[in-house]
Every structure is written in C-alpha cells, then in structure tokens.
Design a protein around this motif. Structure first.
Motif, PDB file in Angstrom:
ATOM      1  N   GLY A  74       0.319   1.591  -4.827  1.00 11.44           N
ATOM      2  CA  GLY A  74       0.992   1.153  -3.814  1.00 11.44           C
ATOM      3  C   GLY A  74      -0.140   0.773  -2.720  1.00 11.44           C
ATOM      4  O   GLY A  74      -1.420   0.833  -2.830  1.00 11.44           O
ATOM      5  N   HIS A  75       0.291   0.092  -1.670  1.00 17.71           N
ATOM      6  CA  HIS A  75      -0.651  -0.282  -0.212  1.00 17.71           C
ATOM      7  C   HIS A  75      -0.983   0.899   0.449  1.00 17.71           C
ATOM      8  O   HIS A  75      -0.555   2.100   0.517  1.00 17.71           O
ATOM      9  N   HIS A  76      -2.217   0.678   1.089  1.00 20.22           N
ATOM     10  CA  HIS A  76      -2.725   1.763   1.904  1.00 20.22           C
ATOM     11  C   HIS A  76      -2.592   1.424   3.493  1.00 20.22           C
ATOM     12  O   HIS A  76      -3.181   0.086   3.810  1.00 20.22           O
ATOM     13  N   SER A  77      -2.362   2.062   4.468  1.00 16.65           N
ATOM     14  CA  SER A  77      -2.548   1.805   5.847  1.00 16.65           C
ATOM     15  C   SER A  77      -3.441   2.223   6.553  1.00 16.65           C
ATOM     16  O   SER A  77      -3.317   2.262   7.779  1.00 16.65           O
ATOM     17  N   ASN A  78      -4.538   2.644   6.106  1.00 12.59           N
ATOM     18  CA  ASN A  78      -5.702   3.097   6.811  1.00 12.59           C
ATOM     19  C   ASN A  78      -6.318   2.113   7.930  1.00 12.59           C
ATOM     20  O   ASN A  78      -6.291   0.963   7.636  1.00 12.59           O
ATOM     21  N   GLY A  79      -6.175   2.361   9.171  1.00 12.04           N
ATOM     22  CA  GLY A  79      -6.830   1.620  10.181  1.00 12.04           C
ATOM     23  C   GLY A  79      -5.558   0.475  10.718  1.00 12.04           C
ATOM     24  O   GLY A  79      -6.114  -0.291  11.484  1.00 12.04           O
ATOM     25  N   SER A  80      -4.448   0.502  10.143  1.00 14.17           N
ATOM     26  CA  SER A  80      -3.462  -0.116  10.650  1.00 14.17           C
ATOM     27  C   SER A  80      -2.860   0.326  11.922  1.00 14.17           C
ATOM     28  O   SER A  80      -2.590   1.189  11.966  1.00 14.17           O
ATOM     29  N   GLY A  81      -2.353  -0.966  12.645  1.00 17.77           N
ATOM     30  CA  GLY A  81      -1.256  -0.459  13.814  1.00 17.77           C
ATOM     31  C   GLY A  81      -0.081  -0.290  13.283  1.00 17.77           C
ATOM     32  O   GLY A  81       0.207  -0.888  11.877  1.00 17.77           O
ATOM     33  N   ASN A  82       0.852  -0.267  14.041  1.00 20.38           N
ATOM     34  CA  ASN A  82       2.351  -0.285  13.877  1.00 20.38           C
ATOM     35  C   ASN A  82       2.803  -1.600  14.477  1.00 20.38           C
ATOM     36  O   ASN A  82       3.140  -1.596  15.455  1.00 20.38           O
TER      37      ASN A  82
END
Length: 198
Positions: A74-82
């Motif tokens: 799956g995808h990873h959201s580390n460092g991402s905004g909302n």
C-alpha cells in the motif's frame, strides 16, 4: 433562515460554524489562502512518499502503490499534508472529471476515453467509486491559471501513462513511480494546485 420554533435551522448553524474561522482568523490574506472549500469537499487525501501519487487515506485501506512496500503493497503517507478536494457541487474554478479509484485509492483523470493504468488492476484501468458523498460527481481540481484564490501547493501533475495525479515538486521531471512501466511518471500539461486542511 430559522426553523419553525424561531431558532436557526441546522443548515444555518452549520454555515455559521463554517464561516467562524474566517471571522476569527489572524489575517484575511491567510484565511483566503488556506480556506477549505465548502459543501461536498473531502479531506483525507495524502501524498505517497514512494510513488508520489495522491491517494485517499480514510477508506480503511492503503490501496495499491506502484512502488510496493514490504508490508502490504500500500501507499505511505509519511511527510504528507492532509489535502482537501472539492467536487463539482462545490463550484468554483478548476478542471472536472477527476475521479477516485476504488482499486488503488488514487486520484485519476476520467475525462479521456480510457480508464488509465491502475497499479491494482493493470491495463483494465481505474475503478471510479467517488467522490464522497455522492458517487455521481467528480472532483474539481484548480490549476495555476484557473484557481479560486491565491495559495495552495503547486506542481501537482497528470501522468499521461497511468492517468493519475502525482506531485512533481521534489524531483521535477522525474518523480515517483508509474504503474504502467515502473519508471517515473510522465509530466504533461499544466501545474495543478491542491489545498491542505489548515
């Protein structure tokens, strides 16, 4: 608007609550730059650090990332905004026909004759399931020459190989991983603008 008891209706209360941050904000310029669209807008969209694609994170799955990972692919959201996306019902400026794929959880452009190339379903293409709250509507994405107001994050692009939305601001012209050929996404067209939840 008031209800039968003379009290404000539920809709009026919600509208007042939604406008409160603008009334209480530190500056009008900041409020304009970071204000979220109203009505059917949907938060919970994230940037994937592995493929650079935009994906929906609140559906109980991390979808399918073309770069894969050692846990579940799956995808990873580390460092991402909302990020928050508005729908055509919200109105305003931007390009319609952007859809949410139920198979990979990514955002893809559905205004062409093909369904693109999905990292979960391959050449069969993306599976349109959204957006929330009505399955019949489309997302409306601003671009640098066609936006509602100043602000937002630029350098989001459409990949013509997979039809997905990806961020090209970290390694311009060579970002992410495209599911069609395993290489970087192909930059074409203008720069889209996404806004984050304040």
């Amino acid at each position: 608007m008031t209800g039968t008891t003379g009290q404000p209706s539920r809709r009026a209360v919600l509208r007042m609550a939604a406008s409160a941050p603008l009334l209480l904000g530190a500056s009008a310029a900041l409020a304009v730059a970071t204000s979220a669209p109203a009505l059917a807008a949907q938060a919970g969209w994230r940037w994937c650090e592995r493929c650079s694609g935009l994906w929906y994170s609140l559906n109980g799955t991390r979808g399918t990332c073309p770069a894969g990972n050692v846990f579940d692919g799956g995808h990873h959201s580390n460092g991402s905004g909302n990020y928050i996306l508005k729908t055509v019902e919200d109105g305003g400026r931007g390009q319609g026909n952007w859809r949410w794929c139920g198979a990979c959880q990514g955002l893809w452009y559905g205004g062409n004759p093909t369904l693109g190339y999905c990292p979960n379903r391959g050449a069969t293409g993306h599976t349109p399931i959204g957006p929330y709250p009505t399955v019949s509507s489309y997302y409306l994405i601003e671009d640098v020459g066609n936006r509602d107001s100043p602000g937002g994050q630029e350098q989001w692009r459409w990949c013509y190989k997979c039809a997905g939305m990806f961020f090209d601001g970290n390694t311009p012209g060579g970002s992410g991983r495209c599911p069609k050929d395993g290489l970087t996404h192909a930059v074409t067209g203008g720069s889209y603008v996404l806004r984050q939840v304040p």
